[in-house]
Write a protein that holds these residues in place. Structure first.
Motif, short mmCIF file in Angstrom:
data_model
loop_
_atom_site.label_atom_id
_atom_site.label_comp_id
_atom_site.label_asym_id
_atom_site.label_seq_id
_atom_site.Cartn_x
_atom_site.Cartn_y
_atom_site.Cartn_z
N GLU A 59 6.45 -2.81 4.49
CA GLU A 59 5.27 -3.44 5.05
C GLU A 59 3.84 -3.20 4.04
OE1 GLU A 59 2.28 -3.89 9.06
OE2 GLU A 59 4.14 -2.62 9.21
N ARG A 60 3.39 -4.25 3.80
CA ARG A 60 2.13 -3.68 2.90
C ARG A 60 0.66 -4.22 3.49
NH1 ARG A 60 3.49 -3.83 -2.64
NH2 ARG A 60 5.76 -3.88 -2.98
N CYS A 61 0.12 -3.35 4.06
CA CYS A 61 -1.15 -3.74 4.95
C CYS A 61 -2.25 -4.17 3.95
CB CYS A 61 -1.54 -2.22 5.35
SG CYS A 61 -0.45 -1.59 6.42
N ALA A 62 -2.97 -5.12 4.22
CA ALA A 62 -4.28 -5.48 3.65
C ALA A 62 -4.90 -6.60 4.84
CB ALA A 62 -3.88 -6.37 2.37
N LEU A 63 -6.50 -6.34 4.46
CA LEU A 63 -7.15 -6.85 5.12
C LEU A 63 -7.87 -8.17 4.44
CD1 LEU A 63 -9.32 -4.01 7.06
CD2 LEU A 63 -7.30 -5.46 7.71
N GLY A 64 -8.66 -9.00 4.83
CA GLY A 64 -9.02 -10.15 4.22
C GLY A 64 -8.08 -11.18 3.96
N ALA A 65 -8.67 -12.28 3.06
CA ALA A 65 -7.74 -13.41 2.66
C ALA A 65 -6.86 -13.26 1.52
CB ALA A 65 -8.87 -14.55 2.33
N LEU A 66 -6.86 -12.34 0.72
CA LEU A 66 -6.34 -12.03 -0.69
C LEU A 66 -4.76 -11.59 -0.59
CD1 LEU A 66 -9.15 -11.21 -3.22
CD2 LEU A 66 -8.38 -13.59 -2.38
N GLY A 67 -4.61 -10.76 0.33
CA GLY A 67 -3.34 -10.24 0.49
C GLY A 67 -3.03 -8.94 -0.35
N PRO A 68 -2.15 -8.32 -0.21
CA PRO A 68 -1.64 -6.99 -1.05
C PRO A 68 -1.58 -7.59 -2.40
CG PRO A 68 0.13 -7.69 0.30
CD PRO A 68 -0.93 -8.44 0.50
N SER A 69 -2.12 -6.46 -3.24
CA SER A 69 -2.02 -6.57 -4.83
C SER A 69 -0.70 -6.45 -5.39
CB SER A 69 -3.12 -5.66 -5.42
OG SER A 69 -3.25 -6.09 -6.87
N HIS A 70 -0.57 -6.58 -6.63
CA HIS A 70 0.70 -6.22 -7.29
C HIS A 70 0.98 -4.86 -7.45
CE1 HIS A 70 -2.35 -7.28 -10.19
NE2 HIS A 70 -2.06 -5.95 -10.66
N ASP A 71 2.44 -4.48 -7.48
CA ASP A 71 2.75 -3.20 -7.86
C ASP A 71 2.40 -2.97 -9.43
OD1 ASP A 71 3.38 -2.15 -5.41
OD2 ASP A 71 5.35 -2.69 -5.43
N LEU A 72 2.91 -4.10 -10.17
CA LEU A 72 2.86 -3.70 -11.44
C LEU A 72 2.25 -4.91 -12.21
CD1 LEU A 72 4.85 -2.02 -13.44
CD2 LEU A 72 6.40 -4.00 -13.68
N CYS A 73 1.21 -4.03 -13.09
CA CYS A 73 0.33 -5.06 -13.90
C CYS A 73 0.94 -5.90 -14.64
CB CYS A 73 -0.98 -4.26 -14.52
SG CYS A 73 -2.02 -3.50 -13.47
N PRO A 74 0.98 -7.31 -14.67
CA PRO A 74 1.71 -8.25 -15.56
C PRO A 74 1.14 -8.16 -16.94
CG PRO A 74 0.40 -9.41 -13.95
CD PRO A 74 0.14 -8.05 -13.40
N VAL A 75 1.81 -8.84 -17.71
CA VAL A 75 1.20 -9.06 -19.09
C VAL A 75 0.09 -9.95 -19.17
CG1 VAL A 75 1.92 -10.00 -21.42
CG2 VAL A 75 3.47 -8.57 -20.32
N GLY A 76 -0.72 -9.64 -19.84
CA GLY A 76 -1.92 -10.50 -19.68
C GLY A 76 -3.06 -10.02 -18.77
N CYS A 77 -2.85 -9.10 -17.90
CA CYS A 77 -3.83 -8.64 -16.94
C CYS A 77 -4.73 -8.02 -17.21
CB CYS A 77 -2.87 -7.85 -15.82
SG CYS A 77 -3.69 -7.62 -14.28
N CYS A 78 -6.28 -8.14 -17.10
CA CYS A 78 -7.33 -7.58 -17.76
C CYS A 78 -7.33 -7.18 -19.08
CB CYS A 78 -7.39 -6.18 -16.73
SG CYS A 78 -7.74 -6.50 -14.83
N PRO A 79 -6.94 -8.02 -19.93
CA PRO A 79 -6.63 -8.00 -21.22
C PRO A 79 -8.14 -7.02 -22.03
CG PRO A 79 -7.14 -10.09 -21.20
CD PRO A 79 -7.07 -9.82 -19.70
N ALA A 80 -7.69 -6.27 -22.82
CA ALA A 80 -8.95 -5.63 -23.59
C ALA A 80 -9.00 -6.76 -24.95
CB ALA A 80 -8.26 -4.35 -24.39
N ARG A 81 -10.41 -6.42 -25.58
CA ARG A 81 -10.62 -7.10 -26.73
C ARG A 81 -9.85 -6.96 -28.01
NH1 ARG A 81 -17.33 -6.97 -26.96
NH2 ARG A 81 -17.84 -7.89 -25.02
N SER A 82 -9.61 -5.66 -28.03
CA SER A 82 -8.60 -5.23 -29.02
C SER A 82 -7.25 -4.60 -28.38
CB SER A 82 -9.10 -4.04 -29.98
OG SER A 82 -10.38 -4.57 -30.65
N PRO A 83 -6.30 -5.35 -28.27
CA PRO A 83 -4.83 -4.91 -27.75
C PRO A 83 -4.61 -3.31 -28.18
CG PRO A 83 -4.68 -7.13 -28.68
CD PRO A 83 -5.81 -6.32 -29.38
N ARG A 84 -4.16 -2.52 -26.95
CA ARG A 84 -3.85 -1.31 -27.29
C ARG A 84 -2.87 -0.94 -26.19
NH1 ARG A 84 -8.53 2.70 -25.94
NH2 ARG A 84 -6.75 4.19 -25.96
N PRO A 85 -1.67 -0.18 -26.55
CA PRO A 85 -0.66 0.06 -25.64
C PRO A 85 -1.17 0.58 -24.08
CG PRO A 85 -0.55 1.20 -27.69
CD PRO A 85 -1.65 0.63 -27.94
N ALA A 86 -0.63 0.19 -23.16
CA ALA A 86 -1.01 0.63 -21.75
C ALA A 86 0.09 1.09 -20.94
CB ALA A 86 -2.00 -0.44 -20.99
#
Length: 375
Positions: A339-366
Motif C-alpha cells: 500500500e502506498r500512502c499519499a494525500l492530495g490529487a497526485l498520488g504516490p510518486s515513482h520509485d525509480l526516476c525514469p530516463v529524462g526525469c529532471c534533466p541537467a543542462r549538461s548530462p552527467r551520470p546519476a
C-alpha cells in the motif's frame, strides 16, 4: 514464512543532505563546494556568505540532521528493524563519499537513501543522484566494493510529511493577534528555481509550465489549506510563493517572491499572513534568513502582522513516514504490491526516476534511477 527482515533486501539507510558550515572559517570553503565549477571569485563568495555570518557562520541544518538521525534510529529500533542509519552531505562534512566508504567497510551492499528534499526538480533530486554517482565512482576507482544504492520516492504528499505542516499552520494562526486571525492569508513558500528547470522537472510526461515542481507544491498547498479550513471553519485566501532566489538577474525564476507577495496582499487589505515553508524539510538557513529575517523585516516595514509555521524537521510522524516508505520500497523490491500512502490529487510518486526525469543542462551520470550506471 520468510526469515527475511521486513527491510530486506536493504541493509542500510542513508540520510543524504545538503550540508552547511559549522563556524565562520567554514563559510567560504563550504560555498566553494556548493559553487564548484562556476568560477565565482572568493570575494564574491564572502559577500554571498553574509547570511551565514549573521548567525555566527553556523548553518542550523547540521544540528537538525543530527536530531533527525536520532529520531529515525529510535523509530526504526522501536519497530524492531535492525537497519543502521548513516548520514552523508553533498557539500560539507560528513561528506557523502566518506560515508559510503564507511558503509562498505561495515559490510553493507544494498543502501536505501532518504534525501532531505521532498519534491521533484534538478536541484532537489537529480543533483543528489549525480552526487551519489560521483561518490560511487570514487569508490570504484579506489577498488572498493560498490553498493547498490536506491532512493526513496518523493514524499511531499505522504501524510507523515503533510499533517505536521497542517498542525504547524494552525499553531502559527493561533500565534497571530486575535483581532487579525480570522482574516489571515496563507503564503505557502518554497525555494525559487529557474523557470526552465521547473518546466522540465519530473518525468517527461509532466514537463510543461512549471512541471512537476510547481504541480507538487500546489497540490500540497491546497491539501493543507483544505485541512485548515476543515479545522477552523474559515476558507482563507492562499498562494504559492517563492524565496531564496539566486543567480543572474536576467534569467527568469519562479515568482512571486515572498517579500513582493507580502507587499501585494498588504496593499489589497490582508490583515495578516501566515508563512508556511512547505518546500523545506527543516528550519535551515533559507528559512531562518529569507523568512525569519528578511520577510519578517518587510512585514514590519509594512505594519503587516505575520507568523511563520514550523517546518517538519524531526517530527516523530515524519520519522514514522520514513519507516513506512522504507518498508514500502523494500516490499516492492521483493516483488510485492505494498500500500502506498499519499494525500492530495497526485498520488504516490515513482520509485525509480525514469530516463529524462529532471534533466541537467549538461548530462552527467546519476545513480538511483532508470539510467543509473550502478544498477
Amino acid at each position: 514464512m520468510s526469515d527475511q527482515p521486513a527491510h530486506a533486501p536493504y541493509d542500510a539507510l542513508l540520510l543524504l543532505s545538503f550540508g552547511g558550515p559549522e563556524g565562520p572559517d567554514d563559510v567560504v570553503p563550504f560555498l566553494e563546494n556548493v559553487t564548484r565549477g562556476r568560477g565565482i571569485p572568493r570575494e564574491r563568495l564572502k559577500e554571498v556568505g553574509r547570511h551565514y555570518f549573521l548567525f555566527g557562520g553556523v548553518s542550523p541544518i547540521n544540528d537538525q540532521n543530527r536530531e533527525l538521525l536520532r529520531v529515525l534510529r529510535e523509530e526504526l529500533a522501536g519497530a524492531g528493524l535492525d537497519l543502521p542509519v548513516y548520514w552523508g552531505n553533498r557539500n560539507w562534512t560528513p561528506y557523502l563519499t566518506d560515508t559510503l566508504r564507511q558503509l562498505v567497510a561495515d559490510g553493507h551492499r544494498r543502501v536505501l537513501t532518504l534525501a532531505t528534499s521532498a519534491y521533484a526538480s534538478y536541484s532537489g533530486c537529480r543533483q543528489y543522484r549525480e552526487n551519489l554517482a560521483d561518490a560511487l565512482a570514487a569508490l570504484e576507482a579506489e577498488g572498493l566494493p560498490v553498493p547498490r544504492v536506491d532512493k526513496l520516492r518523493h514524499y511531499f504528499n505522504h501524510p507523515g510529511f503533510v499533517r505536521p505542516m497542517v498542525d504547524a499552520t494552525l499553531a502559527a494562526l493561533d500565534a497571530l493577534p486575535e483581532e487579525v486571525r480570522a482574516g489571515a492569508h496563507l503564503a505557502f513558500t518554497t525555494h525559487s528555481i529557474p523557470t526552465a528547470a521547473a518546466d522540465t522537472s519530473g518525468p517527461a510526461e509532466d514537463h510543461g509550465d512549471g512541471g512537476a515542481y510547481v504541480a507538487q507544491h500546489l497540490d500540497v498547498a491546497r491539501t493543507i489549506a483544505e485541512a485548515v479550513r476543515a479545522e477552523t471553519g474559515t476558507d482563507r485566501p492562499w498562494e504559492l510563493v517563492y524565496q531564496s532566489r539566486s543567480g543572474a538577474p536576467h534569467i527568469p525564476w519562479l515568482e512571486p517572491d515572498i517579500c513582493d507577495h507580502l507587499e501585494a496582499v498588504h496593499g489589497e487589505g490582508a490583515p495578516a499572513v501566515v508563512m508556511v515553508p512547505i518546500g523545506f524539510v527543516s528550519d535551515h538557513m533559507e528559512v531562518k534568513y529569507d523568512l525569519d529575517t528578511e520577510a519578517v523585516a518587510k512585514a514590519a516595514e509594512l505594519g503587516l502582522p505575520v507568523a511563520r509555521a514550523a517546518t517538519v524537521g524531526a517530527d516523530p510522524r515524519f520519522a514514522a513516514a520514513v519507516r513506512e516508505l522504507v518498508l514500502e520500497r523494500a516490499a516492492a523490491e521483493r516483488g510485492e504490491r505494498p500500500e502506498r500512502c499519499a494525500l492530495g490529487a497526485l498520488g504516490p510518486s515513482h520509485d525509480l526516476c525514469p530516463v529524462g526525469c529532471c534533466p541537467a543542462r549538461s548530462p552527467r551520470p546519476a545513480a538511483a534511477g532508470a539510467d543509473s550506471p550502478y544498477a
